[in-house]
Write an enzyme that holds these catalytic residues in place. Structure first.
Site, PDB file in Angstrom:
ATOM      1  N   HIS A   1       0.871  -1.200   0.000  1.00  0.00           N
ATOM      2  CA  HIS A   1       0.000   0.000   0.000  1.00  0.00           C
ATOM      3  C   HIS A   1       0.897   1.235   0.000  1.00  0.00           C
ATOM      4  O   HIS A   1       1.491   1.580   1.018  1.00  0.00           O
ATOM      5  CB  HIS A   1      -0.904   0.012   1.239  1.00  0.00           C
ATOM      6  CG  HIS A   1      -1.844   1.188   1.264  1.00  0.00           C
ATOM      7  ND1 HIS A   1      -3.207   1.035   1.339  1.00  0.00           N
ATOM      8  CD2 HIS A   1      -1.625   2.520   1.211  1.00  0.00           C
ATOM      9  CE1 HIS A   1      -3.784   2.232   1.331  1.00  0.00           C
ATOM     10  NE2 HIS A   1      -2.834   3.152   1.267  1.00  0.00           N
TER      11      HIS A   1
ATOM     12  N   HIS B   1       1.599   5.368  -1.691  1.00  0.00           N
ATOM     13  CA  HIS B   1       1.293   6.549  -2.502  1.00  0.00           C
ATOM     14  C   HIS B   1       2.607   7.140  -2.996  1.00  0.00           C
ATOM     15  O   HIS B   1       3.474   7.477  -2.178  1.00  0.00           O
ATOM     16  CB  HIS B   1       0.567   7.615  -1.677  1.00  0.00           C
ATOM     17  CG  HIS B   1      -0.696   7.119  -1.043  1.00  0.00           C
ATOM     18  ND1 HIS B   1      -1.926   7.255  -1.628  1.00  0.00           N
ATOM     19  CD2 HIS B   1      -0.922   6.449   0.124  1.00  0.00           C
ATOM     20  CE1 HIS B   1      -2.858   6.716  -0.858  1.00  0.00           C
ATOM     21  NE2 HIS B   1      -2.271   6.212   0.219  1.00  0.00           N
TER      22      HIS B   1
ATOM     23  N   ARG C   1       2.340   9.597  -5.664  1.00  0.00           N
ATOM     24  CA  ARG C   1       1.944  10.823  -6.396  1.00  0.00           C
ATOM     25  C   ARG C   1       2.374  10.728  -7.854  1.00  0.00           C
ATOM     26  O   ARG C   1       2.475   9.635  -8.398  1.00  0.00           O
ATOM     27  CB  ARG C   1       2.498  12.084  -5.706  1.00  0.00           C
ATOM     28  CG  ARG C   1       2.318  12.124  -4.183  1.00  0.00           C
ATOM     29  CD  ARG C   1       0.902  11.918  -3.714  1.00  0.00           C
ATOM     30  NE  ARG C   1       0.781  12.104  -2.254  1.00  0.00           N
ATOM     31  CZ  ARG C   1      -0.203  11.626  -1.530  1.00  0.00           C
ATOM     32  NH1 ARG C   1      -1.170  10.914  -2.085  1.00  0.00           N
ATOM     33  NH2 ARG C   1      -0.260  11.844  -0.237  1.00  0.00           N
TER      34      ARG C   1
ATOM     35  N   ASN D   1      -5.012   7.307  -6.070  1.00  0.00           N
ATOM     36  CA  ASN D   1      -5.729   8.557  -5.721  1.00  0.00           C
ATOM     37  C   ASN D   1      -4.966   9.796  -6.179  1.00  0.00           C
ATOM     38  O   ASN D   1      -4.648  10.687  -5.408  1.00  0.00           O
ATOM     39  CB  ASN D   1      -6.055   8.617  -4.218  1.00  0.00           C
ATOM     40  CG  ASN D   1      -4.819   8.632  -3.331  1.00  0.00           C
ATOM     41  OD1 ASN D   1      -3.763   8.095  -3.693  1.00  0.00           O
ATOM     42  ND2 ASN D   1      -4.935   9.229  -2.161  1.00  0.00           N
TER      43      ASN D   1
ATOM     44  N   LYS E   1      -9.285  -0.187  -5.755  1.00  0.00           N
ATOM     45  CA  LYS E   1      -9.302   0.453  -4.448  1.00  0.00           C
ATOM     46  C   LYS E   1     -10.613   1.173  -4.236  1.00  0.00           C
ATOM     47  O   LYS E   1     -11.035   1.978  -5.080  1.00  0.00           O
ATOM     48  CB  LYS E   1      -8.142   1.457  -4.360  1.00  0.00           C
ATOM     49  CG  LYS E   1      -8.090   2.258  -3.074  1.00  0.00           C
ATOM     50  CD  LYS E   1      -7.761   1.395  -1.871  1.00  0.00           C
ATOM     51  CE  LYS E   1      -7.927   2.153  -0.555  1.00  0.00           C
ATOM     52  NZ  LYS E   1      -6.719   2.840  -0.139  1.00  0.00           N
TER      53      LYS E   1
ATOM     54  N   HIS F   1     -10.457   1.222   1.838  1.00  0.00           N
ATOM     55  CA  HIS F   1     -10.230   2.225   2.884  1.00  0.00           C
ATOM     56  C   HIS F   1     -11.419   2.066   3.828  1.00  0.00           C
ATOM     57  O   HIS F   1     -12.523   2.533   3.533  1.00  0.00           O
ATOM     58  CB  HIS F   1     -10.158   3.637   2.309  1.00  0.00           C
ATOM     59  CG  HIS F   1      -9.817   4.647   3.368  1.00  0.00           C
ATOM     60  ND1 HIS F   1      -8.586   5.237   3.474  1.00  0.00           N
ATOM     61  CD2 HIS F   1     -10.551   5.117   4.415  1.00  0.00           C
ATOM     62  CE1 HIS F   1      -8.571   6.040   4.531  1.00  0.00           C
ATOM     63  NE2 HIS F   1      -9.761   5.988   5.118  1.00  0.00           N
TER      64      HIS F   1
ATOM     65  N   HIS G   1      -4.448  -0.587   5.895  1.00  0.00           N
ATOM     66  CA  HIS G   1      -3.952   0.197   7.034  1.00  0.00           C
ATOM     67  C   HIS G   1      -4.869   0.120   8.250  1.00  0.00           C
ATOM     68  O   HIS G   1      -5.444   1.117   8.674  1.00  0.00           O
ATOM     69  CB  HIS G   1      -3.672   1.656   6.642  1.00  0.00           C
ATOM     70  CG  HIS G   1      -4.681   2.304   5.723  1.00  0.00           C
ATOM     71  ND1 HIS G   1      -6.037   2.275   5.941  1.00  0.00           N
ATOM     72  CD2 HIS G   1      -4.528   2.990   4.571  1.00  0.00           C
ATOM     73  CE1 HIS G   1      -6.654   2.932   4.985  1.00  0.00           C
ATOM     74  NE2 HIS G   1      -5.753   3.362   4.131  1.00  0.00           N
TER      75      HIS G   1
ATOM     76  N   LEU H   1      -4.764   9.145   7.925  1.00  0.00           N
ATOM     77  CA  LEU H   1      -6.062   8.465   8.031  1.00  0.00           C
ATOM     78  C   LEU H   1      -5.914   7.010   7.624  1.00  0.00           C
ATOM     79  O   LEU H   1      -5.197   6.732   6.662  1.00  0.00           O
ATOM     80  CB  LEU H   1      -7.101   9.165   7.154  1.00  0.00           C
ATOM     81  CG  LEU H   1      -7.508  10.554   7.676  1.00  0.00           C
ATOM     82  CD1 LEU H   1      -8.373  11.284   6.673  1.00  0.00           C
ATOM     83  CD2 LEU H   1      -8.230  10.432   9.026  1.00  0.00           C
TER      84      LEU H   1
ATOM     85  N   ASP I   1       1.501   2.647   3.535  1.00  0.00           N
ATOM     86  CA  ASP I   1       0.649   3.841   3.378  1.00  0.00           C
ATOM     87  C   ASP I   1       1.497   5.109   3.450  1.00  0.00           C
ATOM     88  O   ASP I   1       1.026   6.146   3.905  1.00  0.00           O
ATOM     89  CB  ASP I   1      -0.482   3.871   4.408  1.00  0.00           C
ATOM     90  CG  ASP I   1      -1.540   4.907   4.064  1.00  0.00           C
ATOM     91  OD1 ASP I   1      -1.604   5.338   2.893  1.00  0.00           O
ATOM     92  OD2 ASP I   1      -2.300   5.294   4.974  1.00  0.00           O
TER      93      ASP I   1
ATOM     94  N   HIS J   1       3.227  14.580   1.450  1.00  0.00           N
ATOM     95  CA  HIS J   1       2.601  15.876   1.171  1.00  0.00           C
ATOM     96  C   HIS J   1       3.676  16.943   1.350  1.00  0.00           C
ATOM     97  O   HIS J   1       4.560  16.795   2.200  1.00  0.00           O
ATOM     98  CB  HIS J   1       1.466  16.168   2.165  1.00  0.00           C
ATOM     99  CG  HIS J   1       0.268  15.292   2.007  1.00  0.00           C
ATOM    100  ND1 HIS J   1      -0.743  15.564   1.114  1.00  0.00           N
ATOM    101  CD2 HIS J   1      -0.087  14.141   2.615  1.00  0.00           C
ATOM    102  CE1 HIS J   1      -1.670  14.633   1.187  1.00  0.00           C
ATOM    103  NE2 HIS J   1      -1.298  13.740   2.094  1.00  0.00           N
TER     104      HIS J   1
ATOM    105  N   ALA K   1      -3.913  14.883   5.485  1.00  0.00           N
ATOM    106  CA  ALA K   1      -3.671  13.581   6.127  1.00  0.00           C
ATOM    107  C   ALA K   1      -2.629  12.811   5.332  1.00  0.00           C
ATOM    108  O   ALA K   1      -2.706  12.735   4.108  1.00  0.00           O
ATOM    109  CB  ALA K   1      -4.967  12.791   6.181  1.00  0.00           C
TER     110      ALA K   1
HETATM  111  C1  NCD Z   1      -3.411   9.130   2.041  1.00  0.00           C
HETATM  112  C2  NCD Z   1      -2.930  10.157   1.009  1.00  0.00           C
HETATM  113  O1  NCD Z   1      -2.391  11.194   1.424  1.00  0.00           O
HETATM  114  O2  NCD Z   1      -3.069   9.907  -0.180  1.00  0.00           O
HETATM  115  N1  NCD Z   1      -3.443   9.745   3.340  1.00  0.00           N
HETATM  116  C3  NCD Z   1      -3.426   9.104   4.522  1.00  0.00           C
HETATM  117  O3  NCD Z   1      -3.585   9.772   5.559  1.00  0.00           O
HETATM  118  N2  NCD Z   1      -3.225   7.823   4.627  1.00  0.00           N
HETATM  119  C4  NCD Z   1      -4.734   8.590   1.636  1.00  0.00           C
HETATM  120  C5  NCD Z   1      -5.129   7.344   2.412  1.00  0.00           C
HETATM  121  O4  NCD Z   1      -4.567   6.265   2.220  1.00  0.00           O
HETATM  122  O5  NCD Z   1      -6.032   7.433   3.250  1.00  0.00           O
HETATM  123 ZN    ZN Z   2      -3.161   5.140   1.642  1.00  0.00          ZN
END
Ligand code: NCD
Ligand code: ZN
Length: 346
Positions: free
Chosen positions: A14, A16, A18, A42, A100, A137, A175, A220, A248, A252, A264
């Site tokens: 899992h 991210h 970007r 996402n 997802k 999620h 998560h 989150l 996860d 950011h 988040a």
């Molecule tokens: C994730 C994100 O920033 O894309 N943020 C997070 O708090 N985990 C999205 C997600 O997996 O909930």
């Molecule tokens: Zn995530």
């Protein structure tokens, strides 16, 4: 005391990364410790079809030319407009391993998510037929439900029906953050598994809120009680094949986190395996790390395990204050903290 060891190369189930310049700055951190990662869809706009997934995969691979072998495993973002045909096409083209489901509004970039899960039965059936996985999620979005109770409410009100109606569908509760989720997954059929992040194994909500509000602990589903953290640690170290690694890691820009309304997501990719090793060692369970990080995930997804290895050395590293992130910077989780482990690919 063990001072070095190696394990089969882990996978991150899992992640991210970007897109664009920011992606180029973070994806190598994952490639330095993992053989594969399930890439979250996402983006803005989200990756909703086979073509979008294949193009995104190519952009990730282009960013990793010259680096150790790393395979992005793509996912489709389910929306109210996803059709069974879109799932069949993603499977037929090999574009995605999983879909997802974000309940609309649950988290970062989930606005296009699903508003009525009960209307998704045909899509879930297509996933089950193709052998693709459903990644959840698992939080309700009802604003009347306390944020600390949203995962529990999802387990009580939504997940049992999905499992009952689709008994052959492989489902990953992503998560997980609560003792209740651990109990739920343990009691469920073998086709229901869960990923666990490093930050939920190492931190509770006091880290985020006691003595000052620390935005880099805000993710989150939100951090819970220490009793929940201990239950997650027990699950992760139990060698139960239902539980496997998913960071996860969610970068950011610093200014989007350190803000009156911060995003988040916690950035753990750069030290991911050292963070997991820290948690496992504190639990006296380092010998169980390989099963959680490198064996259970491939088994659940029906993929071969990696043949390369990851080496751990007891050599202190201080987590940097920031990394370049496109035009800005990202502050890693636990910045400034000293970890006792460093890792490198063999
Ligand atoms: C994730 C994100 O920033 O894309 N943020 C997070 O708090 N985990 C999205 C997600 O997996 O909930
Ligand atoms: Zn995530």
């Amino acid at each position: 005391m063990v001072n070095s060891f190696d394990i089969r190369l882990p996978d991150d189930w899992h992640l991210h990364v970007r897109d664009g310049d920011t992606m180029k700055d973070v994806v190598g951190h994952t490639g330095s410790q993992f053989g594969r990662a399930i890439i979250m869809p996402n983006l803005k706009p989200p990756v909703t079809d086979a073509q979008g997934a294949l193009q995104y995969k190519q952009r990730i691979q282009d960013a990793l030319v010259g680096q150790p072998a790393f395979e992005p495993l793509m996912t489709l973002y389910l929306t109210d407009r996803t059709t069974p045909e879109m799932i069949l096409e993603a499977h037929a083209t090999g574009a995605a391993h999983a879909a997802k489901l974000y309940p609309a509004g649950a988290t970062t970039n989930s606005d296009s998510g699903v508003t009525n899960i009960a209307a998704m039965d045909d899509v879930f059936a297509a996933l089950a037929d193709t052998g693709m996985l459903l990644l959840l999620h698992g939080e309700v979005t009802d604003s009347a439900i306390d944020i600390f109770d949203r995962e529990a409410a999802f387990l009580e009100t939504i997940l049992p029906a999905i499992i009952r109606r689709h008994p052959t569908l492989r489902i990953v509760l992503e998560h997980i953050t609560t003792e209740m989720a651990v109990d739920f997954v343990e009691a469920a059929a073998p086709n229901v598994g869960a990923t666990i992040t490093a930050h939920h194994l190492l931190a509770n909500r006091n880290h985020m809120l006691a003595g000052g509000i620390r935005p880099h602990f805000y993710c989150l589903p939100i951090l819970k009680r220490d009793s929940d953290r201990i239950a997650l640690l027990r699950a992760a170290t139990s060698r139960n094949p239902k539980f496997f690694l998913g960071t996860d890691s969610a970068p950011h820009a610093i200014e989007d986190k350190e803000s009156a309304c911060g995003c988040a997501g916690s950035y753990t990719a750069a030290q991911a395996m050292a963070l997991y090793a820290t948690a496992f060692e504190e639990a006296g369970a380092l010998p169980s790390l390989e099963a959680f990080a490198s064996l259970h995930g491939p088994e659940f997804y029906g993929l071969p395990v990696n043949t390369d290895r990851l080496v751990f050395e007891r050599k202190a590293q201080i987590i940097p204050d920031r990394y370049t992130f496109g035009p800005s910077a990202v502050r890693p989780f636990f910045a400034g903290t000293s970890l006792q482990w460093t890792t490198h690919r063999a």
